[in-house]
Design a protein around this motif. Structure first.
Motif, short mmCIF file in Angstrom:
data_model
loop_
_atom_site.label_atom_id
_atom_site.label_comp_id
_atom_site.label_asym_id
_atom_site.label_seq_id
_atom_site.Cartn_x
_atom_site.Cartn_y
_atom_site.Cartn_z
N ALA A 69 27.96 79.93 8.62
CA ALA A 69 29.00 80.66 9.35
C ALA A 69 30.37 80.46 8.71
O ALA A 69 31.17 81.40 8.60
CB ALA A 69 29.03 80.21 10.81
N TRP A 70 30.66 79.24 8.26
CA TRP A 70 31.94 78.96 7.62
C TRP A 70 32.09 79.76 6.33
O TRP A 70 33.16 80.34 6.06
CB TRP A 70 32.06 77.47 7.31
N ALA A 71 31.02 79.82 5.53
CA ALA A 71 31.06 80.58 4.27
C ALA A 71 31.30 82.06 4.54
O ALA A 71 32.10 82.71 3.85
CB ALA A 71 29.77 80.38 3.49
N ARG A 72 30.65 82.61 5.56
CA ARG A 72 30.84 84.02 5.90
C ARG A 72 32.27 84.28 6.40
O ARG A 72 32.83 85.34 6.17
CB ARG A 72 29.83 84.47 6.96
N SER A 73 32.83 83.27 7.09
CA SER A 73 34.17 83.45 7.65
C SER A 73 35.24 83.57 6.57
O SER A 73 36.35 84.03 6.85
CB SER A 73 34.51 82.29 8.59
N GLU A 78 35.83 88.75 11.55
CA GLU A 78 35.16 88.65 12.84
C GLU A 78 34.39 87.34 12.97
O GLU A 78 34.31 86.76 14.03
CB GLU A 78 34.23 89.85 13.05
N THR A 79 33.81 86.90 11.86
CA THR A 79 33.00 85.68 11.88
C THR A 79 33.84 84.46 12.19
O THR A 79 33.32 83.44 12.67
CB THR A 79 32.30 85.48 10.52
N ARG A 80 35.14 84.53 11.97
CA ARG A 80 36.02 83.39 12.21
C ARG A 80 36.09 83.01 13.68
O ARG A 80 36.53 81.92 14.02
CB ARG A 80 37.42 83.68 11.66
N GLN A 86 34.15 77.98 13.22
CA GLN A 86 35.30 77.17 13.62
C GLN A 86 35.02 75.69 13.43
O GLN A 86 35.90 74.92 13.02
CB GLN A 86 35.66 77.47 15.07
N MET A 87 33.78 75.28 13.69
CA MET A 87 33.41 73.88 13.48
C MET A 87 33.56 73.50 12.02
O MET A 87 34.01 72.39 11.69
CB MET A 87 31.97 73.64 13.94
N GLY A 88 33.18 74.41 11.13
CA GLY A 88 33.34 74.14 9.71
C GLY A 88 34.79 73.88 9.34
O GLY A 88 35.10 72.92 8.63
N ASP A 157 34.90 73.18 23.24
CA ASP A 157 36.31 73.05 23.61
C ASP A 157 37.17 72.47 22.49
O ASP A 157 38.39 72.34 22.63
CB ASP A 157 36.45 72.14 24.84
N LEU A 158 36.52 72.11 21.37
CA LEU A 158 37.24 71.47 20.27
C LEU A 158 38.25 72.44 19.65
O LEU A 158 37.94 73.60 19.41
CB LEU A 158 36.25 71.01 19.20
N ASN A 159 39.47 71.96 19.42
CA ASN A 159 40.51 72.77 18.80
C ASN A 159 41.13 72.00 17.63
O ASN A 159 40.73 70.86 17.34
CB ASN A 159 41.57 73.17 19.82
N VAL A 160 42.10 72.61 16.98
CA VAL A 160 42.70 71.99 15.79
C VAL A 160 43.36 70.66 16.14
O VAL A 160 43.23 69.67 15.41
CB VAL A 160 43.73 72.94 15.15
N ARG A 161 44.09 70.60 17.25
CA ARG A 161 44.76 69.36 17.65
C ARG A 161 43.76 68.24 17.84
O ARG A 161 43.93 67.13 17.31
CB ARG A 161 45.55 69.57 18.94
#
Length: 290
Positions: A69-73, A78-80, A86-88, A157-161
């Motif tokens: 998924a990260w590679a496609r993003s 849209e994949t992002r 997002q986990m990647g 629920d994980l975010n950048v912060r």
């Protein structure tokens, strides 16, 4: 280093890498108690490749989805929005602190940070932090008297912060005695994540850091008293034992508390303080012989 020493140290690495008790501290202490040379930071980093290989296999489906998924993003906007993509990105963000500090503090990691008094301190202090975080998680899950059960966060629920805060916690494990899993899991619990979510992200977050560290230290393998053969042997042992431990640990934390590990850390740290104070162990035991 003899083959017997490499077997014992590989076993210790596999047993302790995923438990919140610090594998680097246990490698250092095993050598000190046995009267062996300190295996050193390079040996520790390379044998961690073995335990990280166990993570890659155990979480292979999760990792496959995340990487894909990260590679496609990279090319598909849209994949992002996909959680795996997002986990990647969050694993990359969370790996920045330990990458920067690992290079900056390299000399301290290989020298002053291996002082047994510092290891004793980190064992006790981070043990207490883990205990507090675990009690808070248990209180939220049970609700406590006259309190509603608080819903804890999952990896969705994980975010950048939070990803960056997880990364800062992981970077603390550059000091032996802290424990990579112990620091990141404690941080996750204090941020309101479930035990399983904190542990799962901890293991995923460790992959880039451990593989990069191990690859970086390959240049120092075979130098001094630690030759290539015993290092590779210890790495294989660490992989086999580590896989069994991670499978057990993920089942354990789904229903059990971290308090046994908290008690163990504090008692080990206090015992180490006592042994150094009594002159039974030198704070730099084994270092001069290495």
């Amino acid at each position: 280093m003899s083959w017997f020493e490499s077997f014992v140290l590989g076993l210790i690495q596999g047993l302790t890498e995923f438990l919140p008790i610090s594998s680097s501290a246990h490698l250092r202490l095993t050598a000190a108690f046995a009267g062996w040379h300190d295996p050193g930071a390079a040996f520790t980093a390379i044998t961690q490749i073995g335990t990280e290989a166990a993570v890659l296999i155990y979480f292979r489906k999760d990792i496959g989805r995340i990487v894909s998924a990260w590679a496609r993003s990279l090319f598909d906007r849209e994949t992002r929005r996909d959680h795996d993509a997002q986990m990647g990105w969050l694993v990359i963000v969370g790996s920045i602190p330990i990458g920067v500090l690992g290079v900056t503090l390299k000399d301290a990691i290989e020298g002053p940070f291996r002082d047994l008094r510092l290891i004793a301190t980190t064992l006790v202090v981070l043990g207490i932090v883990l205990g507090i975080a675990d009690r808070l998680a248990a209180r939220d899950e049970s609700g406590g008297r006259h309190r509603a059960v608080r819903t804890r966060k999952s990896l969705t629920d994980l975010n950048v912060r939070d990803g960056l805060l997880f990364g800062i916690c992981q970077a603390m494990a550059l000091v032996p005695g802290v424990s990579r899993s112990g620091a990141t899991i404690s941080g996750g619990l204090l941020m309101g994540y479930t035990r399983e979510s904190a542990a799962r992200y901890s293991f995923l977050l460790a992959i880039p850091a451990v593989l990069a560290s191990g690859a970086y230290e390959l240049k120092d393998a075979g130098k001094g008293h630690v030759s290539w053969g015993p290092t590779i042997f210890a790495t294989v042992i660490a992989f086999v034992v580590g896989y069994a431990v991670i499978a057990w640990f993920m089942r354990y934390i789904s229903t059990r508390s971290f308090m046994p590990f908290v008690i163990y850390r504090v008692l080990l740290g206090l015992a180490l303080f006592a042994l150094v104070a009594a002159g039974v162990l030198s704070p730099h035991a084994g270092e001069s012989a290495g």
